[in-house]
Design a protein around this motif. Structure first.
Motif, PDB file in Angstrom:
ATOM      1  N   ARG A   1       8.963  -7.162 -16.943  1.00 47.62           N
ATOM      2  CA  ARG A   1       7.889  -7.742 -17.335  1.00 47.62           C
ATOM      3  C   ARG A   1       7.245  -8.311 -15.949  1.00 47.62           C
ATOM      4  N   PRO A   2       5.944  -7.984 -15.648  1.00 48.17           N
ATOM      5  CA  PRO A   2       5.063  -8.420 -14.491  1.00 48.17           C
ATOM      6  C   PRO A   2       5.117  -9.780 -14.415  1.00 48.17           C
ATOM      7  N   ILE A   3       5.469 -10.362 -12.978  1.00 52.38           N
ATOM      8  CA  ILE A   3       5.336 -11.680 -12.859  1.00 52.38           C
ATOM      9  C   ILE A   3       4.205 -12.113 -12.101  1.00 52.38           C
ATOM     10  N   LEU A   4       3.842 -11.461 -10.904  1.00 50.57           N
ATOM     11  CA  LEU A   4       2.761 -11.482 -10.268  1.00 50.57           C
ATOM     12  C   LEU A   4       2.169 -10.202  -9.785  1.00 50.57           C
ATOM     13  N   GLU A   5       0.946 -10.080  -9.432  1.00 55.48           N
ATOM     14  CA  GLU A   5       0.505  -8.953  -8.824  1.00 55.48           C
ATOM     15  C   GLU A   5      -0.860  -9.223  -8.015  1.00 55.48           C
ATOM     16  N   THR A   6      -0.860  -8.433  -6.912  1.00 51.21           N
ATOM     17  CA  THR A   6      -2.153  -8.804  -5.900  1.00 51.21           C
ATOM     18  C   THR A   6      -2.560  -7.479  -5.341  1.00 51.21           C
ATOM     19  N   SER A   7      -3.733  -7.585  -4.802  1.00 52.52           N
ATOM     20  CA  SER A   7      -4.147  -6.410  -3.879  1.00 52.52           C
ATOM     21  C   SER A   7      -4.596  -7.085  -2.673  1.00 52.52           C
ATOM     22  N   LEU A   8      -4.006  -6.138  -1.664  1.00 50.10           N
ATOM     23  CA  LEU A   8      -3.993  -6.401  -0.209  1.00 50.10           C
ATOM     24  C   LEU A   8      -5.113  -5.351   0.408  1.00 50.10           C
ATOM     25  N   PHE A   9      -6.006  -5.967   1.296  1.00 56.48           N
ATOM     26  CA  PHE A   9      -6.634  -4.950   2.004  1.00 56.48           C
ATOM     27  C   PHE A   9      -6.075  -5.017   3.628  1.00 56.48           C
ATOM     28  N   ARG A  10      -5.870  -4.073   3.917  1.00 58.22           N
ATOM     29  CA  ARG A  10      -5.343  -3.823   5.447  1.00 58.22           C
ATOM     30  C   ARG A  10      -6.209  -2.889   6.011  1.00 58.22           C
ATOM     31  N   PRO A  11      -6.953  -3.010   7.169  1.00 57.50           N
ATOM     32  CA  PRO A  11      -7.977  -2.132   7.793  1.00 57.50           C
ATOM     33  C   PRO A  11      -7.109  -0.824   8.403  1.00 57.50           C
TER      34      PRO A  11
ATOM     35  N   TRP B   1       2.349  -9.475   5.416  1.00 57.95           N
ATOM     36  CA  TRP B   1       2.760  -8.273   6.034  1.00 57.95           C
ATOM     37  C   TRP B   1       1.814  -7.174   6.408  1.00 57.95           C
ATOM     38  N   PRO B   2       1.917  -6.772   7.747  1.00 59.86           N
ATOM     39  CA  PRO B   2       0.858  -5.670   8.230  1.00 59.86           C
ATOM     40  C   PRO B   2       1.248  -4.375   7.457  1.00 59.86           C
ATOM     41  N   ARG B   3       0.006  -3.391   7.589  1.00 60.76           N
ATOM     42  CA  ARG B   3       0.214  -2.208   6.775  1.00 60.76           C
ATOM     43  C   ARG B   3       1.471  -1.467   7.167  1.00 60.76           C
ATOM     44  N   GLU B   4       1.876  -1.607   8.455  1.00 60.86           N
ATOM     45  CA  GLU B   4       3.330  -0.585   8.526  1.00 60.86           C
ATOM     46  C   GLU B   4       4.408  -1.217   7.560  1.00 60.86           C
ATOM     47  N   ASP B   5       4.449  -2.546   7.222  1.00 60.14           N
ATOM     48  CA  ASP B   5       5.697  -3.046   6.452  1.00 60.14           C
ATOM     49  C   ASP B   5       5.248  -2.561   4.843  1.00 60.14           C
ATOM     50  N   LEU B   6       3.994  -2.626   4.605  1.00 61.77           N
ATOM     51  CA  LEU B   6       3.502  -2.134   3.400  1.00 61.77           C
ATOM     52  C   LEU B   6       4.124  -0.722   3.025  1.00 61.77           C
ATOM     53  N   ASP B   7       3.733  -0.020   4.029  1.00 64.91           N
ATOM     54  CA  ASP B   7       3.870   1.535   4.132  1.00 64.91           C
ATOM     55  C   ASP B   7       5.313   1.527   3.812  1.00 64.91           C
TER      56      ASP B   7
ATOM     57  N   MET C   1      -5.898   3.265  -1.717  1.00 66.10           N
ATOM     58  CA  MET C   1      -6.828   3.829  -0.833  1.00 66.10           C
ATOM     59  C   MET C   1      -5.977   3.713   0.670  1.00 66.10           C
ATOM     60  N   PRO C   2      -6.528   4.264   1.549  1.00 68.75           N
ATOM     61  CA  PRO C   2      -5.917   4.033   2.855  1.00 68.75           C
ATOM     62  C   PRO C   2      -6.021   2.685   3.272  1.00 68.75           C
ATOM     63  N   THR C   3      -6.710   2.058   2.649  1.00 70.28           N
ATOM     64  CA  THR C   3      -6.949   0.457   3.236  1.00 70.28           C
ATOM     65  C   THR C   3      -6.459  -0.612   2.202  1.00 70.28           C
ATOM     66  N   LEU C   4      -6.331   0.077   0.691  1.00 64.04           N
ATOM     67  CA  LEU C   4      -6.036  -0.855  -0.140  1.00 64.04           C
ATOM     68  C   LEU C   4      -4.423  -0.762  -0.997  1.00 64.04           C
ATOM     69  N   TYR C   5      -3.964  -1.678  -0.921  1.00 65.58           N
ATOM     70  CA  TYR C   5      -2.291  -1.983  -1.374  1.00 65.58           C
ATOM     71  C   TYR C   5      -2.415  -2.728  -2.774  1.00 65.58           C
ATOM     72  N   VAL C   6      -1.950  -2.369  -3.764  1.00 63.98           N
ATOM     73  CA  VAL C   6      -1.483  -3.189  -4.925  1.00 63.98           C
ATOM     74  C   VAL C   6       0.052  -3.538  -5.106  1.00 63.98           C
ATOM     75  N   VAL C   7       0.374  -4.825  -4.983  1.00 58.02           N
ATOM     76  CA  VAL C   7       1.741  -4.968  -5.001  1.00 58.02           C
ATOM     77  C   VAL C   7       1.994  -6.026  -6.267  1.00 58.02           C
ATOM     78  N   THR C   8       3.349  -5.605  -6.899  1.00 58.94           N
ATOM     79  CA  THR C   8       3.333  -6.061  -8.272  1.00 58.94           C
ATOM     80  C   THR C   8       4.980  -6.656  -8.331  1.00 58.94           C
ATOM     81  N   LEU C   9       5.315  -7.613  -8.492  1.00 58.56           N
ATOM     82  CA  LEU C   9       6.665  -8.407  -8.545  1.00 58.56           C
ATOM     83  C   LEU C   9       6.780  -8.559 -10.170  1.00 58.56           C
ATOM     84  N   ALA C  10       8.009  -7.942 -10.544  1.00 56.90           N
ATOM     85  CA  ALA C  10       8.348  -7.721 -11.944  1.00 56.90           C
ATOM     86  C   ALA C  10       9.914  -8.544 -12.068  1.00 56.90           C
TER      87      ALA C  10
END
Length: 91
Positions: free
Chosen positions: A74-84, A34-40, A59-68
């Protein structure tokens, strides 16, 4: 008989957990694109199919996505995504 029955239940539970994790992983693969617009647009906590998804912008460029798990939370997966940040228009 009780031992065989318990073993069968354990195998079934493991297979269901594996199937759930594979589905969550496939969904996460799509979210990672997903681009940053979708994450937002998805910021916060919301139901997403059989899961609860939380998207935080740390942060303006760092997103954390958690799927529970939607039932237990209970969290199943988590990741950090960088979007400039988008380029700024120059006058």
């Amino acid at each position: 008989i009780a031992l065989a029955s318990e073993s069968w239940r354990a195998v079934r539970t493991a297979r269901e957990a594996d199937r759930s994790l594979r589905g969550a992983s496939a969904f996460f693969d799509a979210v990672a694109l997903w681009p940053r617009e979708d994450l937002d647009r998805h910021l916060g906590d919301r139901p997403q199919g059989p899961w609860r998804m939380r998207v935080d912008r740390l942060m303006p460029t760092l997103y954390v996505v958690t799927l529970a798990d939607s039932g237990s939370g209970r969290p199943i997966l988590e990741t950090s995504l960088f979007r400039p940040e988008p380029p700024r228009a120059t006058p």
